[in-house]
Write a protein that holds these residues in place. Sequence first.
Motif: not given
Lengths: 91, 450
Positions: B27-50
Amino acid sequence: MDEVKVATTKLVQNYVRDTPSSLKLIDAYMVYILLTGIIQFVYVVIAGTFPNNAFLAGFISTVASFILAANLRIQSNPKNASQFKTTSPER
Amino acid sequence: MALAWVASASSSLTGSRALVLLDSLDDTDSYSSFLKDLEDRHYRLSIEEVGSEIKLSKNDERNFDHLLLLTKLKSYPKGLTAKGFIEFVADGGNLLIAASPDMGTPLRELAREFDVEFDDRQTTVLDHFHYDTKLGAEKHDAIVVPASTNVLNNEHIIPQAQVAGQSILFRGIAHSVNPTNPLLTSVLWAPNEAYSWETVNLSEPAKQGPLTMMAGKDISLASVMQARNNARVAFVGSTEMLSDRFFDAQPEPISVSGAETTTTTTKNANRAFVAELTKWTFQEKGVVEVRNVHHHKVGEDLAPAHYRIKENMTYTIEMSVFHDDEWHPLIADDVQLELIMLDPYIRKTLDRIDGGEGSTLGIYTTTVQLPDQYGVFKFTVNYKRLGLTYIESITTVGIHPLRHDQYPRFISQAKPYYTSAASMAVGFLVFSFIYLWGGLDSSAKTTKKA
């Protein structure tokens, strides 16, 4: 009405004639104390109780003086002499 | 040093570590813009499966500052329950929950813990007057929400300037917020004609379950909560709303006028709306701090050990608000000072003083006369406003009575009493003198006469 007038006149005459002058002095003193107390009481009703302790001091001093004077009058009244046999004549 | 690094690394005051929970890493791909926006605001994202093992904290320290649930959450991750999420928030972590019509019971339970009730399973917000002609042509479930009228007008959460005149695309489940809960607010609600209805078995109504009807403005599409510890939680009824597909789509709402229906196009505000919502949720804005509290007697500079009743004193509080990566002066006209000893004795609105160019302090001050009551008082500024950190600044101060020699003397109003007392003393002396040595009649003689 006339009877009242006659009675009052007689009362005053008897008072002036029969009351010893020492008792008259005490009476005058007591009237003076009474007036002072009444004036203060009227004042406190009009002006309010703000310095309440000052009012109490002033008013109670008149009450105390009045009571002492009244006691003196009772004891020095010749008519009551029989009840105060031990009291010296200076009183 | 470490603190400074964290502050500079992220736009958020809580920190930069964010955990994104997805149903599957695909699902990461379908949220790529949203996650990129967060990374641009300097968040360090850990993406995990439930399904994977998640540890939100270690040794009572949070492992993450922010948690994004972009999942149906059919079952809790290993070793984690609703309680674990609540503790994460109680510990100061921020939480974003995105739901969908096929959300799992655990997610429903979790939302319920925050007084947010999602509608029944498989229900969707439908609107036959505001559906998008491309995404929602079949079921009228992708609705176009006009941001100007259906977004909460609060400059601290979602400034109108960012979304006005644009539309938000939404396809998802309705939820309701408890209106008596002051911590919780709806920020995006459905158009008046929308309703929430089961979308399975549409052709066979007999098979549809009993439905609780929600309609119109009662349907919250997104809502926010600020807990008493100032941790923030956001609820969005649609995971799709955050997806690239909805970010990039050009909303083409149907517009009905009389019998005619036409389509128009409006500007998509999903990205801006979600950006502002996450900025607020992750403490990038609307965070208020009390910088200083001063109080002193009028004409002095330093705080005294205690005050005396009925003294005039000046109280000053300085507060800053964080937004756009910087501290700014807090500007408000409703900051109040309360003097409390069990009950408020004085409540007064503070005046704002301009701190000058470049100042980050909103300076509020007032001068009050203390009450004619002694005791231990609290000088309280209790400033709790929607979208801002809850502020409760308490300064405990003793107020003393007058000392025995500080009362006024020879009050003019009391002069008759003084005169009376003095005249009693003088009168007694004069009376005694005359009575004893005044040569008055002896009482015995008079008696004889009579």
